[in-house]
Design an enzyme around this catalytic site. Structure first.
Site, mmCIF file in Angstrom:
data_model
loop_
_atom_site.group_PDB
_atom_site.id
_atom_site.type_symbol
_atom_site.label_atom_id
_atom_site.label_comp_id
_atom_site.label_asym_id
_atom_site.label_seq_id
_atom_site.Cartn_x
_atom_site.Cartn_y
_atom_site.Cartn_z
ATOM 1 N N LYS A 179 0.853 -1.191 0.000
ATOM 2 C CA LYS A 179 0.000 0.000 0.000
ATOM 3 C C LYS A 179 0.889 1.241 0.000
ATOM 4 O O LYS A 179 1.506 1.587 1.008
ATOM 5 C CB LYS A 179 -0.887 0.047 1.255
ATOM 6 C CG LYS A 179 -1.943 1.131 1.139
ATOM 7 C CD LYS A 179 -2.354 1.739 2.464
ATOM 8 C CE LYS A 179 -1.636 3.010 2.806
ATOM 9 N NZ LYS A 179 -1.774 4.153 1.895
ATOM 10 N N GLU A 254 9.982 2.068 10.636
ATOM 11 C CA GLU A 254 10.946 3.152 10.439
ATOM 12 C C GLU A 254 10.167 4.452 10.519
ATOM 13 O O GLU A 254 9.309 4.700 9.685
ATOM 14 C CB GLU A 254 11.642 3.038 9.070
ATOM 15 C CG GLU A 254 12.582 1.864 8.953
ATOM 16 C CD GLU A 254 13.714 1.902 9.947
ATOM 17 O OE1 GLU A 254 14.006 2.978 10.510
ATOM 18 O OE2 GLU A 254 14.301 0.838 10.205
ATOM 19 N N CYS A 288 13.115 12.026 6.502
ATOM 20 C CA CYS A 288 13.219 11.538 7.882
ATOM 21 C C CYS A 288 14.590 11.827 8.446
ATOM 22 O O CYS A 288 14.766 11.965 9.649
ATOM 23 C CB CYS A 288 12.908 10.053 7.936
ATOM 24 S SG CYS A 288 13.868 9.125 6.757
ATOM 25 N N GLU A 389 9.448 16.665 15.537
ATOM 26 C CA GLU A 389 9.693 16.644 14.095
ATOM 27 C C GLU A 389 8.785 17.670 13.406
ATOM 28 O O GLU A 389 7.569 17.622 13.552
ATOM 29 C CB GLU A 389 9.405 15.241 13.551
ATOM 30 C CG GLU A 389 9.910 15.052 12.145
ATOM 31 C CD GLU A 389 9.606 13.664 11.589
ATOM 32 O OE1 GLU A 389 8.468 13.201 11.743
ATOM 33 O OE2 GLU A 389 10.510 13.059 10.985
HETATM 34 P P1 NAP Z 1 1.978 8.496 7.854
HETATM 35 O O1 NAP Z 1 0.850 9.459 7.876
HETATM 36 O O2 NAP Z 1 2.208 7.661 9.055
HETATM 37 O O3 NAP Z 1 1.751 7.585 6.559
HETATM 38 C C1 NAP Z 1 2.649 6.588 6.175
HETATM 39 C C2 NAP Z 1 1.882 5.477 5.487
HETATM 40 O O4 NAP Z 1 1.030 4.849 6.453
HETATM 41 C C3 NAP Z 1 0.966 5.977 4.375
HETATM 42 O O5 NAP Z 1 0.937 5.011 3.348
HETATM 43 C C4 NAP Z 1 -0.374 6.070 5.069
HETATM 44 O O6 NAP Z 1 -1.477 6.000 4.196
HETATM 45 C C5 NAP Z 1 -0.310 4.853 5.973
HETATM 46 N N1 NAP Z 1 -1.226 4.886 7.115
HETATM 47 C C6 NAP Z 1 -1.803 5.969 7.682
HETATM 48 N N2 NAP Z 1 -2.623 5.571 8.692
HETATM 49 C C7 NAP Z 1 -2.562 4.215 8.757
HETATM 50 C C8 NAP Z 1 -3.179 3.229 9.569
HETATM 51 N N3 NAP Z 1 -4.028 3.547 10.559
HETATM 52 N N4 NAP Z 1 -2.885 1.930 9.357
HETATM 53 C C9 NAP Z 1 -2.009 1.575 8.393
HETATM 54 N N5 NAP Z 1 -1.413 2.471 7.560
HETATM 55 C C10 NAP Z 1 -1.657 3.777 7.754
HETATM 56 O O7 NAP Z 1 3.357 9.236 7.551
HETATM 57 P P2 NAP Z 1 3.644 10.357 6.464
HETATM 58 O O8 NAP Z 1 3.267 11.653 7.039
HETATM 59 O O9 NAP Z 1 3.079 9.954 5.163
HETATM 60 O O10 NAP Z 1 5.236 10.251 6.332
HETATM 61 C C11 NAP Z 1 6.109 11.102 6.974
HETATM 62 C C12 NAP Z 1 6.721 10.425 8.177
HETATM 63 O O11 NAP Z 1 7.483 9.300 7.732
HETATM 64 C C13 NAP Z 1 7.687 11.306 8.918
HETATM 65 O O12 NAP Z 1 7.492 11.177 10.295
HETATM 66 C C14 NAP Z 1 9.045 10.759 8.504
HETATM 67 O O13 NAP Z 1 10.075 11.014 9.426
HETATM 68 C C15 NAP Z 1 8.743 9.312 8.357
HETATM 69 N N6 NAP Z 1 9.755 8.637 7.522
HETATM 70 C C16 NAP Z 1 10.633 7.788 8.132
HETATM 71 C C17 NAP Z 1 11.626 7.167 7.390
HETATM 72 C C18 NAP Z 1 12.590 6.223 8.051
HETATM 73 O O14 NAP Z 1 13.128 5.361 7.360
HETATM 74 N N7 NAP Z 1 12.834 6.316 9.342
HETATM 75 C C19 NAP Z 1 11.704 7.401 6.023
HETATM 76 C C20 NAP Z 1 10.787 8.280 5.434
HETATM 77 C C21 NAP Z 1 9.803 8.879 6.202
HETATM 78 P P3 NAP Z 1 -2.183 7.292 3.525
HETATM 79 O O15 NAP Z 1 -1.281 8.442 3.723
HETATM 80 O O16 NAP Z 1 -2.341 6.900 2.117
HETATM 81 O O17 NAP Z 1 -3.490 7.445 4.206
#
Ligand code: NAP
Length: 499
Positions: A179, A254, A288, A389
């Protein structure tokens, strides 16, 4: 531009090797640089996830029995196709995500590197042979595939992170249900097409588009997805981990970072400035591993501030497809609102705003979401802007008196992804690499720039001990099996029949 690059008006799910049109709700995918609609993406149902998992289960049985070097051949072909299409993929990546084209090319290259690296694992996938404690007995450990695995990826690295997860899963003999983030589904569509053309058997990879709350949630709750590999925010990751824990499902997380560059009094300041600018403002700070704190020795603080301000002035901001731009847009309105909120918090906390701090709405920037590169100084480690963050082009300088304080400040956050130190002192270099409590440490470089054959991930609140990329990624997607072969012709009891 969008029409020329994007060839479909509505994306379809990729299930069992077929493009399955979703009949239900869709949402628009917009270019964050100008708000133009690029395509539409399905908001699939939980039932679609069930179909994908059933298909994947059937495909996985045969895939697991395919010799690993043959599985790897598909990945070599995937790598070749990605290489051929690198420019097109990069432009599409910029179109849906906004990062400047130079960075998009770098991200696609990361995926290409991962394809060839993991294809090489098809002829390794090393286990261990080891002596047995009894005569005429052989002992070894082998990696076994787990079954069908679920991967959930974020919008900020829509292709690189997907390759870090799907390639090791596939070479190890698993099938995948993926997904992607709803904000950036085009890279998933393009990568699925590449898997198809590369000859990956039908059903080994399945892409289900849709929201986290429906599709992601259905995956996390599905009994037959034995692994969830997730990259995203801390809040989502914690909830996923709790549910996976309840089911005893393997989960790799992650998540966020609050990464710092330490600048010591003996640092090459020109180099430090370059490193800070690149890691703080690249991808508009939406990495990130982005640098969002600079821990600076008080003796060089003023000089560093001056030089940073000079270089920040030179940053050209705008549509990432324009080669001359260095900083692209923020992903969406919610991202923009979050950044603005933290600017107000920083001011209220008493940090001094030296540059930026505002949304850019100049003519020529269209309906995109642009934020000025921002520098706070005289921040203290306990401030929220130095702890939480922000995920935008905002960096806070925290002055310190000495090396020990710098290490303490670096480690004084709940996250543990990446850190960096600029110094010419070899003793400090080695002390720092030992004492910095993050999964990634850079010396005389910024906080970003991971290479795919090393483990990627963080300590403390950034993750739960697993790693993406590197050979360590295989640990997420395999079970260790210990195998004993007794060729003595009699029952030999370990620990008992040893003389
Ligand atoms: P997010 O809102 O947590 O979304 C990440 C993924 O999870 C998306 O595909 C999202 O789907 C999905 N998701 C959301 N709610 C969910 C649920 N209840 N159950 C299962 N999946 C769910 O994060 P983001 O804002 O897109 O990404 C930014 C974050 O990622 C930042 O905190 C960044 O630091 C972190 N990040 C970490 C790394 C690492 O390797 N440490 C690398 C890159 C990014 P939808 O958005 O399609 O609804």
């Amino acid at each position: 531009m969008a029409e020329a690059l994007m060839d479909v008006k509505k994306l379809s799910n990729y299930i069992g090797g077929k493009w399955v049109e979703y009949q239900g709700e869709v949402t628009q995918v917009k270019n964050p640089a100008n708000g133009e609609v690029i395509t539409e993406v399905p908001l699939s149902s939980a039932e679609t996830v069930n179909e994908a998992v059933e298909t994947a289960k059937r495909a996985q049985k045969e895939w697991a029995l395919t010799p690993a070097p043959q599985r790897a051949e598909v990945l070599y072909e995937v790598g070749n196709l990605m290489k051929e299409r690198k420019e097109r993929l990069s432009q599409l990546l910029t179109l849906e995500n906004g990062k400047v084209i130079e960075e998009a090319r770098g991200e696609v290259q990361e995926g290409i590197d991962m394809a060839f690296y993991m294809a090489g694992e098809g002829r390794r996938l090393f286990g261990q042979t080891t002596p047995a404690e009894l005569n005429n007995k052989f002992a070894m450990s082998v990696r076994a595939p787990i079954g069908v695995v679920g991967i959930i990826t974020p919008w900020n690295f829509p292709i690189a992170i997907a390759t870090w997860k799907s390639f090791p899963a596939i070479v190890a003999g698993n099938a995948v249900v993926w997904k992607p983030a709803t904000e950036t589904p085009i890279m998933a569509y393009e990568l699925a097409k590449i898997f198809e053309e590369a000859g990956l058997p039908k059903g080994v990879i399945n892409v289900v588009f849709g929201s986290g709350s429906t599709v992601g949630d259905a995956m996390v709750h599905h009994d037959d997805l034995r692994v969830i590999s997730f990259t995203g925010s801390n809040d989502t990751g914690r909830n996923i981990a709790a549910e996976c824990g309840r089911q005893l499902k393997k989960v790799s997380l992650e998540m966020g970072g609050k990464n710092a560059v330490i600048v010591m009094d003996d640092a090459d300041l020109d180099l430090a400035v370059e490193g800070i600018i690149w890691s703080a403002f690249g991808t508009s700070g939406q990495r990130c591993t982005a640098c969002s704190r600079v821990i600076v020795h008080e003796d060089v603080k003023e000089t560093l501030e001056e030089r940073l301000l000079v270089e920040m002035e030179k940053l050209t901001i705008g549509d990432g497809l324009d080669e001359s731009n260095k900083v692209g847009p923020i992903i969406n309105e919610a991202g923009m609102e979050k950044i603005k909120k933290y600017i107000e918090i920083g001011k209220e906390e008493g940090a001094k705003l030296l540059a930026g701090g505002k949304e850019l709405t100049d003519a020529g920037l269209g309906n995109g979401y642009y934020f000025a590169p921002t520098l706070f100084t005289d921040a203290t480690s306990d401030m929220r802007i130095a702890q939480e963050e922000i995920f935008g082009p905002v960096v806070s300088l925290i002055p310190v008196e000495n090396f020990e304080e710098a290490i303490e400040v670096n480690n004084g956050v709940t996250y543990g992804l990446s850190s960096s130190i600029f110094t010419r002192d070899v003793q400090r270099v080695f002390q720092a690499q030992r004492d910095l409590d993050t999964g990634i440490v850079y010396v005389n470089a910024g906080t970003t720039g991971a290479e795919i054959h090393l483990p990627f991930g963080g300590t403390k609140g950034t993750g739960n001990g697993h790693r993406d990329s590197g050979v360590q990624a295989l640990d997420v997607f395999t079970e260790w099996k210990a195998v004993y072969v007794d060729y003595s012709g009699k029952l030999q009891r370990a620990q008992i029949d040893v003389e």
